[in-house]
Enzyme design. Structure first.
Site, PDB file in Angstrom:
ATOM      1  N   ASP A   9       0.830  -1.218   0.000  1.00 23.67           N
ATOM      2  CA  ASP A   9       0.000   0.000   0.000  1.00 23.67           C
ATOM      3  C   ASP A   9       0.856   1.256   0.000  1.00 23.67           C
ATOM      4  OD1 ASP A   9      -2.028  -1.835   0.224  1.00 23.67           O
ATOM      5  OD2 ASP A   9      -2.629  -1.272   2.240  1.00 23.67           O
ATOM      6  N   ARG A  17      -5.182  -2.102  -4.775  1.00 23.63           N
ATOM      7  CA  ARG A  17      -6.269  -2.808  -4.101  1.00 23.63           C
ATOM      8  C   ARG A  17      -7.343  -1.799  -3.713  1.00 23.63           C
ATOM      9  NH1 ARG A  17      -6.853  -2.923   1.589  1.00 23.63           N
ATOM     10  NH2 ARG A  17      -5.172  -1.946   2.782  1.00 23.63           N
TER      11      ARG A  17
END
EC number: 3.1.1.11
Length: 347
Positions: free
Chosen positions: A203, A263
């Site tokens: 991330d 994501r």
């Protein structure tokens, strides 16, 4: 403004070459031609100021500390102030407070000027080496590095942010961002990243900014502590009325290990990779909704004319998209971030 009203003019698509062509422009903001390099003298000329504060770690300046120089800028600053950070490694955290806009943090190159700190925290903002919370902030030629040891997977001590970008109208040119988990917190506002280097594993570009990443180099460090692959992006657009999104134009994604391009961090997560080189470090599925258990109907995970071994699309996630020229046009315009109104220069 809604996507249907965005102009469809495209960003120029040329890569910068090594020589600088100095051209006088009469307007305050400019898209530049294919043979122009955005460098420190050009940016300095465009913002039009002679107010400079010098920072030198060896004492040959006005301050030894970057934060001390920022502290000297008056509250409510309404004119561009250059803080020239000379070469060296400055071990400190740096905060641009909300009441100090119009700061130009000018380094000597991302390989020569670095601001480094080491901190992990359950609070992403608290761990950040750079906290940019004022609008009209520019950085050029500086690296921001959080060198905290990689912690235990899936714990709060895993979050070690290099930069928190938490205000509108912020631009980074030729900067570096180094960490592993949660490297660049692109929290909110309109942002422009040009020829930057961003490194991480999980991330490592996240938030809900409305941001363009032009010709950026993204380096993946595989996270071997967990079976679940990391993701380059985790964009958190929450509704169809939220105009945020991450747009990557040109540049490249490569590295070690295997990751997803992104994501879903929110029900309307929006990320686009256009004309970008994707190495085999990109997982064949491309995108994941791991940890998001809602509908994928409104996710906008898209690609356009990417190339390289990681761009093969036959195993891509079912909800991901390959955009048409017409569909991609609003995102390839600098007007996606209203850049003609506030950026000094862009490519």
């Amino acid at each position: 403004m809604p996507p249907s009203s965005w102009p469809s003019s495209a960003l120029p698509i040329a890569f910068a070459i090594t020589c600088v062509i100095s051209i006088y422009f009469s307007n305050p903001v400019h898209g530049l031609d294919a043979q122009t390099v955005i460098d420190s003298p050009l940016l300095t000329k465009k913002i039009g100021t002679n107010r400079t504060i010098k920072v030198d770690i060896n004492g040959d300046g006005d301050f030894r500390s970057v934060q001390a120089a920022i502290n000297s800028v008056p509250e409510g600053n309404a004119h561009w102030t250059i803080i020239h950070v000379r070469k060296g490694v400055y071990r400190e955290k740096v905060h641009i407070p909300v009441n100090k806009p119009y700061i130009f943090l000018r380094g000597n190159g991302k390989g020569r000027t670095a601001i480094v700190w080491s901190e992990s925290s359950s609070n992403n903002v608290e761990s950040a080496v750079l906290r940019a919370e004022a609008p009209h902030f520019i950085a050029f030629g500086v690296s921001f590095k959080n060198d905290a040891p990689t912690g235990i997977a899936s714990t709060s001590q895993n979050q070690s942010v290099a930069a928190f970008v938490g205000a509108d109208q912020i631009a980074f040119y030729h900067c570096g961002f180094y960490s592993t988990h949660n490297t660049l917190f692109d929290y909110k506002g309109r942002h422009y990243y040009d020829n930057c280097y961003i490194q991480g594993s999980v991330d490592f570009i996240f938030g809900r900014g409305r941001s363009v990443f032009h010709s950026c180099e993204i380096f993946v460090i595989g996270d071997k502590r967990v079976k679940i692959r990391g993701s380059v992006t985790a964009q958190n657009r929450e509704s169809e009325n939220d105009y945020s999104g991450f747009v990557f134009v040109k540049g490249k994604v490569y590295g070690v290990g295997s990751v997803y391009l992104g994501r879903a961090k929110g029900p309307h997560s929006r990320v686009l990779f256009a004309k970008t080189y994707l190495s085999k470090t990109i997982a064949p599925q491309g995108w994941t909704n791991w940890s998001y258990d809602g509908s994928t109907e409104n996710l906008f995970h898209a690609e356009y004319k990417c190339h390289g071994p990681g761009s093969e699309s036959k195993e891509r996630a079912a909800w991901s998209r390959e955009l048409t020229e017409e569909e991609v046009a609003p995102f390839l315009s600098i007007d996606y971030i209203d850049g003609t109104h506030w950026l000094p220069v862009w490519l």
